[in-house]
Write a protein that holds these residues in place. Structure first.
Motif, PDB file in Angstrom:
ATOM      1  N   UNK A   1       0.830  -1.220   0.000  1.00  0.00           N
ATOM      2  CA  UNK A   1       0.000   0.000   0.000  1.00  0.00           C
ATOM      3  C   UNK A   1       0.854   1.256   0.000  1.00  0.00           C
ATOM      4  N   UNK A   2       0.481   2.179  -0.875  1.00  0.00           N
ATOM      5  CA  UNK A   2       1.154   3.468  -0.926  1.00  0.00           C
ATOM      6  C   UNK A   2       2.420   3.491  -1.743  1.00  0.00           C
ATOM      7  N   UNK A   3       2.890   2.338  -2.213  1.00  0.00           N
ATOM      8  CA  UNK A   3       4.114   2.303  -3.009  1.00  0.00           C
ATOM      9  C   UNK A   3       3.820   2.668  -4.459  1.00  0.00           C
ATOM     10  N   UNK A   4       4.789   3.251  -5.095  1.00  0.00           N
ATOM     11  CA  UNK A   4       4.590   3.724  -6.464  1.00  0.00           C
ATOM     12  C   UNK A   4       4.311   2.579  -7.422  1.00  0.00           C
ATOM     13  N   UNK A   5       4.901   1.425  -7.158  1.00  0.00           N
ATOM     14  CA  UNK A   5       4.714   0.275  -8.056  1.00  0.00           C
ATOM     15  C   UNK A   5       3.716  -0.733  -7.496  1.00  0.00           C
ATOM     16  N   UNK A   6       2.756  -0.277  -6.701  1.00  0.00           N
ATOM     17  CA  UNK A   6       1.799  -1.177  -6.055  1.00  0.00           C
ATOM     18  C   UNK A   6       1.021  -2.005  -7.075  1.00  0.00           C
ATOM     19  N   UNK A   7       0.597  -1.417  -8.168  1.00  0.00           N
ATOM     20  CA  UNK A   7      -0.180  -2.153  -9.158  1.00  0.00           C
ATOM     21  C   UNK A   7       0.601  -3.293  -9.760  1.00  0.00           C
ATOM     22  N   UNK A   8       1.841  -3.016 -10.153  1.00  0.00           N
ATOM     23  CA  UNK A   8       2.687  -4.045 -10.769  1.00  0.00           C
ATOM     24  C   UNK A   8       2.935  -5.196  -9.802  1.00  0.00           C
TER      25      UNK A   8
ATOM     26  N   UNK B   1      -0.064   7.003 -12.547  1.00  0.00           N
ATOM     27  CA  UNK B   1       0.684   7.643 -11.470  1.00  0.00           C
ATOM     28  C   UNK B   1       0.012   7.551 -10.112  1.00  0.00           C
ATOM     29  N   UNK B   2      -0.122   8.714  -9.474  1.00  0.00           N
ATOM     30  CA  UNK B   2      -0.658   8.761  -8.105  1.00  0.00           C
ATOM     31  C   UNK B   2      -2.104   8.277  -8.043  1.00  0.00           C
TER      32      UNK B   2
ATOM     33  N   UNK C   1      -5.564   1.569  -6.015  1.00  0.00           N
ATOM     34  CA  UNK C   1      -5.239   0.181  -5.654  1.00  0.00           C
ATOM     35  C   UNK C   1      -4.982   0.064  -4.155  1.00  0.00           C
ATOM     36  N   UNK C   2      -4.298   1.053  -3.575  1.00  0.00           N
ATOM     37  CA  UNK C   2      -4.028   1.030  -2.135  1.00  0.00           C
ATOM     38  C   UNK C   2      -5.326   1.102  -1.331  1.00  0.00           C
ATOM     39  N   UNK C   3      -6.249   1.940  -1.776  1.00  0.00           N
ATOM     40  CA  UNK C   3      -7.542   2.044  -1.080  1.00  0.00           C
ATOM     41  C   UNK C   3      -8.320   0.741  -1.159  1.00  0.00           C
ATOM     42  N   UNK C   4      -8.273   0.086  -2.318  1.00  0.00           N
ATOM     43  CA  UNK C   4      -8.954  -1.208  -2.468  1.00  0.00           C
ATOM     44  C   UNK C   4      -8.396  -2.216  -1.468  1.00  0.00           C
TER      45      UNK C   4
END
Length: 815
Positions: free
Chosen positions: A68-75, A108-109, A115-118
């Motif tokens: 959570x909160x990381x720039x590459x969270x989706x990947x 980006x943000x 994704x982090x909120x999910x």
């Protein structure tokens, strides 16, 4: 704390809110259901040393939380879910959603936050104890999401879901014996998300071995996830077109199964595309029409049943009466005795279409000996649910009862002999209205009554169930006028009080509640004995069936209406209570807890709605009582204090009313308080300022008196409000302290007797009230209809005409 169904639903749907607007519902369901799956199997793996699904390192939900909160969270979420899929041979099943797709999630943000909120929404859920034996909370939540996705996806996307209520009815119509071994097979050739198959397996105490085929790849993946979430290890769900490429076969023959259920796509025009003709599905029946695949699916199902097999299929009503090739096939099916029953359903139940559908019950066992087809017209039993209709518990139970017991119910169900179906008039047409007239009897206007007065006895005789229940009431309300007609002995305005005040009506109402009390007392031990091994669905089945049996012999009152009152309360609240006690036990479930908090999209702290708040501002504590809201503790342990508070509330209301009446009278233009009004409003502060000015100006005494009086009224209202606030805080403090003193017996009394018993008793009481209202409304209408004869109406018209002429003459308009 165990998850409540309502809280789980709310959280899951809020996860969809994170995605809504950026993509179609048919797409965002993949994201929500994927995270639901990962969270569920991860929690189960932590709680179970031998989990069904292996959760590898770097493939768990706990690992997703670290992203959570990381720039590459989706990947990295994509990588983690792929690891979980590869470890369990679920590639293409759980890793279809791309959590690093900027076209769907933003770039980006925006993608990072979304994704982090999910992940955060699912993080607060705990599924480790969510499945009590025989009662799958998560499976219900999965169906909840499927229903909402189907609703929002539109017509073309709604075919992957059969409403749970229809699925349950279909499962019960199969009448699977209790001792059926799990090796017994059930098959759905168009299984969609698999929910229908799961309902059938759940209806068998030992479970069943599940087989299904689904053409759409994404929906096939949903079905695989659904099976795992429901713990159905013995299943085989395959992808492919059932008609052109049936996967379940032995050589050139279709595999056959013990049971079959299906909700195939309606009236497919391209059903012959790529058709494999090697399986003799249409031999002896004839070919279905080229542009309509309804009978192609039905014949595939008939061929897929064993010689003693049973099935239930959803099809559009047109299959019952359409002609030409379909009439030929229908005739042959009837002659072979394969159709055991037909049930007409309400329109607008299904998400892919608004047209009415029917259930066709297939039964090959002793088919040649069949002499009739049982028909049910259930088209009028439903409730509105947003844009769709839905079967209520009462509607479902009535359908199943009628079928299982072959009950002949006027305007609803009957066994139709084959001789009637096959005669020259009907010629194998199965359209239900030919055999069951479900229309309400016409409300006939009686010309003799309009001419000579009186209420036709025919209309009163139609109310015979009421006169049977209240034997002397008819004679209290009516007396003979002439042969075939009666007249009211009371004024129309007194009909209601005469009925509800009659000793027989009162005795009926009291007898109904006494019957409820006896039933509840009989089942109390069953409720007291709720433990961590209780199966909630079995519990409510035992309790509700006993209620139905108790009310079947009761005159007038509809046992299914009483059943509906119980089941609607069960679905709304009581189920959550039972699941909580199964998970936590009586004592822990009753303890107050601090309200949950979360951050909204703007990073503001939000609080769960609390029952009691103690302290103020930063020191405030918000208490939630999941099982026993404080009003029940207060009513049982602090009745004196509650009565005192009620009096203070009444005093406050009276003070407010006195203030409002005074200002409405005097705070008007040219009124005594008008000089204190600003922007059409008056307040204590405005009145006080005006009073000081008025005294300096030497205003009239009556204005000064009025200003002083309104200030007193404001003070009295404020004092009364403070008294209510202080007493409420004191009483809530006592109630909060009382929770720690509650014994298990206290908790059981509060829940079983006060909360559940009191609510159900009140709900069933409304059934009696509704019956009385129907009778009152009908008698009032009859009294109104025939109150004045035609001659009296003519005389009134003539008198009015003469009066108008008189006025016009006085005005000089008429000579």
């Amino acid at each position: 704390m165990a998850l409540k169904k309502s809280d789980l639903y709310s959280s899951l749907w809020s996860s969809a809110d994170e995605l809504r607007g950026s993509m179609d519902a048919s797409q965002y369901k993949d994201y929500v259901l994927t995270l639901l799956f990962v969270k569920y199997v991860s929690d189960k793996a932590k709680a179970d040393p031998y989990p069904l699904i292996e959760v590898p390192e770097g493939g768990s939900f706990d690992y997703l939380v670290t992203l959570k909160g990381k720039a590459d969270v989706g990947e990295k979420v994509n990588v983690a879910i792929r690891k979980l899929a590869e470890a369990n041979d679920l590639q293409g099943v759980i890793n279809n959603a791309d959590f690093d797709d900027p076209t769907k999630l933003g770039s980006g943000k925006e993608l990072q936050d979304k994704v982090s909120n999910l992940i955060g929404i699912f993080q607060d859920m705990d599924f480790s104890g969510s499945k009590a034996e025989g009662d799958d909370l998560l499976g219900d939540a999965y169906e909840y999401l499927m229903r909402h996705f189907a609703t929002q996806s539109g017509k073309s996307k709604g075919q992957f879901y059969t409403p749970a209520e229809v699925s349950r009815v279909m499962a019960q119509l199969l009448q699977i014996p209790a001792g059926t071994p799990k090796a017994t097979t059930v098959y759905d050739p168009t299984c969609g998300s698999g929910s229908l198959l799961i309902k059938v397996a759940d209806a068998a105490p030992n479970g069943l071995t599940i087989y299904g085929q689904e053409n759409d790849n994404a929906t096939w993946a949903l079905a695989r996830m659904n099976m795992i979430l429901h713990g159905n290890e013995t299943h085989e769900i395959v992808q492919g077109n059932t008609l052109s490429d049936p996967k379940f076969r032995t050589g050139d023959k279709l595999a056959t199964f013990d049971y079959l259920v299906a909700n195939p796509p309606f009236s497919v025009k391209t059903w012959k595309n790529g058709l494999d003709e090697d399986y003799d599905r249409f031999d002896g029946f004839g070919w279905p029409p080229e542009k309509n695949g309804d009978y192609a699916f039905l014949l595939h199902m008939v061929k897929s049943l064993k010689s003693t097999g049973k099935g239930v299929v959803v099809l559009p009503h047109g299959v019952l009466f359409r002609g030409n090739a379909e009439a030929t096939i229908r005739t042959e099916l009837i002659k072979r005795g394969y159709i055991r029953a037909i049930i007409g359903l309400p329109a607008n139940l299904f998400y892919g279409t608004g047209i009415p559908a029917c259930l066709i019950v297939l039964d090959k066992n002793d088919a040649q000996a069949r002499t009739g087809i049982f028909m049910i017209d259930a088209s009028k039993g439903f409730e509105k649910d947003g844009p769709k209709n839905r079967l209520r518990p009462r509607d479902m139970h009535k359908i199943v009862d009628a079928f299982v017991n072959q009950k002949e119910i006027d305007r609803y169900s009957r066994m139709v002999p084959l001789s009637e179906i096959c005669d020259k008039k009907n010629d194998y047409n199965l359209n239900i209205p030919r055999y069951i007239d479900s229309s309400e009897p016409e409300d006939i206007q009686d010309l003799h009554a309009h001419l000579r007065g009186g209420i036709p006895n025919r209309d009163l005789d139609a109310l015979q169930p009421y006169w049977d229940a209240f034997p002397s009431l008819r004679s209290q309300l009516f007396k003979p006028l002439r042969e075939g007609y009666s007249e009211l002995t009371v004024d129309k305005a007194d009909i209601q009080v005469t009925i509800t005040g009659s000793s027989e009506y009162v005795a009926f109402a009291e007898g109904t509640l006494a019957r409820v009390d006896a039933w509840w007392a009989d089942k109390r031990k069953l409720l007291v004995d709720i433990t961590d091994t209780t199966r909630p669905n079995d519990l409510i089945h035992d309790v509700s069936e006993a209620l139905l049996e108790d009310f079947r012999p009761r005159p007038l009152i509809d046992e299914y209406g009483v059943y509906e009152q119980l089941m609607s309360y069960w679905n709304a609240s009581m189920h959550d209570d039972v699941a909580l006690m199964v998970s936590e036990g009586w004592d822990r479930a009753a303890k107050p807890r601090l309200a949950r908090t979360w951050k909204d999209k703007n990073n503001k702290t939000k609080f769960e709605e609390a029952h009691i708040v103690t302290g103020a501002r930063a020191a405030a504590k918000r208490w939630v009582m999941d099982l026993i809201p404080p009003e029940y503790v207060i009513a049982r342990f602090f009745p004196t204090e509650k009565a005192e508070l009620d009096q203070l509330v009444a005093n406050h209301e009276a003070a407010t009313q006195a203030l409002n009446e005074y200002t409405e009278e005097h705070a008007v233009e040219e009124g005594l308080l008008w000089e204190a009004v600003e922007d059409d409003k008056i307040s204590k502060a405005l009145a006080a300022v005006r009073l000081r000015v008025a005294k300096r100006e030497g205003a009239e005494a009556d204005e000064l008196e009025a200003l002083q009086q309104v200030i007193k009224l404001y003070d009295a209202e404020a004092a009364a409000k403070r008294a209510v606030k202080d007493a409420t805080a004191k009483l809530e403090g006592k109630a909060l302290a009382q929770y720690a003193k509650l014994s298990v017996e206290d908790v059981q009394a509060l829940v079983i007797d006060d909360k559940w018993g009191g609510t159900i008793r009140s709900r069933i009481g409304t059934e009696v009230t509704a019956l009385g209202q129907v009778l009152v409304a009908r008698l009032w209408m009859l009294g109104e209809r025939y109150e004045r004869t035609l001659l009296e109406l003519d005389a009134e018209v003539e008198a009015a005409r003469a009066k108008v002429a008189e006025h016009l003459g006085a005005m000089g308009v008429l000579e």
